[in-house]
Design an enzyme around this catalytic site. Sequence first.
Site, PDB file in Angstrom:
ATOM      1  N   HIS A   1      -5.770  13.589  -2.415  1.00 46.29           N
ATOM      2  CA  HIS A   1      -4.708  14.523  -2.005  1.00 46.29           C
ATOM      3  C   HIS A   1      -4.905  15.929  -2.588  1.00 46.29           C
ATOM      4  CE1 HIS A   1      -3.226  12.989  -5.786  1.00 46.29           C
ATOM      5  NE2 HIS A   1      -2.658  11.935  -5.291  1.00 46.29           N
TER       6      HIS A   1
ATOM      7  N   HIS B   1      -5.768   6.511   1.651  1.00 48.64           N
ATOM      8  CA  HIS B   1      -4.820   6.608   0.520  1.00 48.64           C
ATOM      9  C   HIS B   1      -3.424   6.284   1.052  1.00 48.64           C
ATOM     10  CE1 HIS B   1      -3.304   8.842  -3.269  1.00 48.64           C
ATOM     11  NE2 HIS B   1      -2.280   8.178  -2.737  1.00 48.64           N
TER      12      HIS B   1
ATOM     13  N   ASP C   1      -1.516   9.487   1.929  1.00 50.96           N
ATOM     14  CA  ASP C   1      -0.584   9.395   0.800  1.00 50.96           C
ATOM     15  C   ASP C   1       0.834   9.147   1.304  1.00 50.96           C
ATOM     16  OD1 ASP C   1       0.206   9.233  -1.811  1.00 50.96           O
ATOM     17  OD2 ASP C   1       0.083  11.379  -2.225  1.00 50.96           O
TER      18      ASP C   1
ATOM     19  N   HIS D   1       0.472   4.144   0.251  1.00 52.99           N
ATOM     20  CA  HIS D   1       1.401   3.359  -0.570  1.00 52.99           C
ATOM     21  C   HIS D   1       2.188   2.425   0.345  1.00 52.99           C
ATOM     22  CE1 HIS D   1       0.904   5.892  -4.203  1.00 52.99           C
ATOM     23  NE2 HIS D   1       0.633   6.827  -3.296  1.00 52.99           N
TER      24      HIS D   1
ATOM     25  N   LYS E   1      -8.274   3.199  -9.346  1.00 52.04           N
ATOM     26  CA  LYS E   1      -7.457   4.409  -9.295  1.00 52.04           C
ATOM     27  C   LYS E   1      -7.146   4.916 -10.701  1.00 52.04           C
ATOM     28  CE  LYS E   1      -4.556   7.491  -7.733  1.00 52.04           C
ATOM     29  NZ  LYS E   1      -3.962   7.893  -6.491  1.00 52.04           N
TER      30      LYS E   1
ATOM     31  N   HIS F   1      -6.108  10.783  -9.165  1.00 51.55           N
ATOM     32  CA  HIS F   1      -4.957  11.685  -9.043  1.00 51.55           C
ATOM     33  C   HIS F   1      -5.266  12.850  -9.976  1.00 51.55           C
ATOM     34  CE1 HIS F   1      -0.560  12.569  -8.386  1.00 51.55           C
ATOM     35  NE2 HIS F   1      -0.893  13.416  -9.339  1.00 51.55           N
TER      36      HIS F   1
HETATM   37  O1  DOR Z   1       4.165  12.126  -3.973  1.00 50.09           O
HETATM   38  C1  DOR Z   1       3.640  11.148  -4.470  1.00 50.09           C
HETATM   39  N1  DOR Z   1       4.153   9.916  -4.322  1.00 50.09           N
HETATM   40  N2  DOR Z   1       2.529  11.317  -5.194  1.00 50.09           N
HETATM   41  C2  DOR Z   1       1.989  10.312  -5.872  1.00 50.09           C
HETATM   42  O2  DOR Z   1       1.006  10.526  -6.525  1.00 50.09           O
HETATM   43  C3  DOR Z   1       2.628   8.975  -5.906  1.00 50.09           C
HETATM   44  C4  DOR Z   1       3.445   8.763  -4.724  1.00 50.09           C
HETATM   45  C5  DOR Z   1       4.371   7.575  -4.860  1.00 50.09           C
HETATM   46  O3  DOR Z   1       3.933   6.513  -5.298  1.00 50.09           O
HETATM   47  O4  DOR Z   1       5.548   7.707  -4.504  1.00 50.09           O
HETATM   48 ZN    ZN Z   2      -0.450   8.526  -3.659  1.00 50.12          ZN
END
Ligand code: DOR
Ligand code: ZN
Length: 347
Positions: free
Chosen positions: A175, A14, A248, A16, A100, A137
Site C-alpha cells: 500500500h 493484499h 487493502d 483483510h 507480513k 507495512h
Molecule cells: O487502513 C488499514 N486498515 N491499514 C492497515 O494497515 C490495517 C487495516 C485493517 O486491518 O483494518
Molecule cells: Zn492492510
Amino acid sequence: MTETLTMRRPDDWHLHLRDGAMLAGVLPETARHFARAIIMPNLVPPVVTGGDARAYRDRILAALPDGMAFEPLMTLYLTETTEPADMAAAHAEGLVTAVKLYPAGATTNSASGVRDLSRVMPVLEKMAEIGLPLCIHGEVTTPEVDIFDREKVFLDTVLDPLRRSLPELKVTLEHITTSDGISYVSNAPGDIAGTITTHHLMINRNHMLVGGIRPHYYCLPVAKRSTHQIALRKAATSGNPRFFLGTDSAPHTDETKESACGCAGVFSATNTLSCLAHVFEEEGALDKLEGFASLHGPARYRRPPNDDRITLAKRAAPTDYPAKIDTGAGPVTLFDPGHPLYWHVIA
Ligand code: DOR
Ligand code: ZN
C-alpha cells in the site's frame, strides 16, 4: 456501442477478510471477481504459526458460498518469537505465500508486531534462503515522526538498511502512498515490488478532510497530498511490473468507523474493479489494467496468471452500488469514490 474490456481474472495481493460473521459477509464480495488473494494475518489473536494459518485457511474455505471458487494465499504475522523452522515448514508444504511485517503499533491489531528488527533477523535470513517473500507495512511508529512522513522515514531508516544487509530477501512494499515509495520501488536494486490500493489511486488527504472529516476515507498509511496521488496513478498505469494491485480492502463496521476514535480501513472489495477501470481510463491506460490487476502479481509470486477471463462493460448509466453491505457483524460502508462509476463487471 457498449465499450467492453476482457482480461484475465484478477487477484488481490493484499486483503483483510477478518473472521466469523464479518468473514462470511465480506468474502463473497472478493470471490465474485477475484480468483486469489493474499490474506492478511492481523486477526485477534494474529495468525502466527503454520497451524494458525491452516486453521484460518480452513475457516475461509468453509465460509465460501457454494458455487464460488477462491484460493486464499495465507500469510504469517511476523513476531519477535516467530520460529524460523515452523515458518519454513509452512512454506515447504505450500501453506503460506508470504510473511507480513507490521511494525508494532503501526495499525489495526499490530500490537504483536516487530519492535526491534534485529530480533527477527534469523527469521528474515531463513526467508531469504528459501525464497519466501516479506510483505511490509512500511511506516515507522516513532511518536515524534509526523503521520504524513512515516512512510518516507521508514524507507530511509528501516527498509533501505534492511535490504542492504539482506539483499537476497524478496520484499513487497505494501500500500504505497508516497512518490518516495514509488521511486524507491522503481529504482532499488534487487528483488522488490510494491502494491497500490484502489482507494489511494482515487483519493488524497483533501478528500478526507476538506469540508468535514470523512471517517470512511481514513486508513493507514493515511492518504497523502495530491502530488503523491498523482505519482501512484502514474506508477499503477505505467505497465511497470514492479507495481500491482493490493486493495487493502479492510472492513470495519460503521459503528467502529463513525466514532470519536474511528478505526483505519477502507472497504473496497465490491466496486474495486469498477474503480480501477475508471482510473485507468482517465489515465488513458485501459490497456495496462490487466497487467496491474492480473499479470504482475502472479509473475512476482511465481504463479501462473489465472486462465479464465472477466469482462467489464462501460454503460451510459452509472452503476448502482449499495452504500453499505450488511454483514452478520454489522453494516460495512463501501468505498465511495465521490463520483459515478460507469464500468462494471458483466461476466
Ligand atoms: O487502513 C488499514 N486498515 N491499514 C492497515 O494497515 C490495517 C487495516 C485493517 O486491518 O483494518
Ligand atoms: Zn492492510
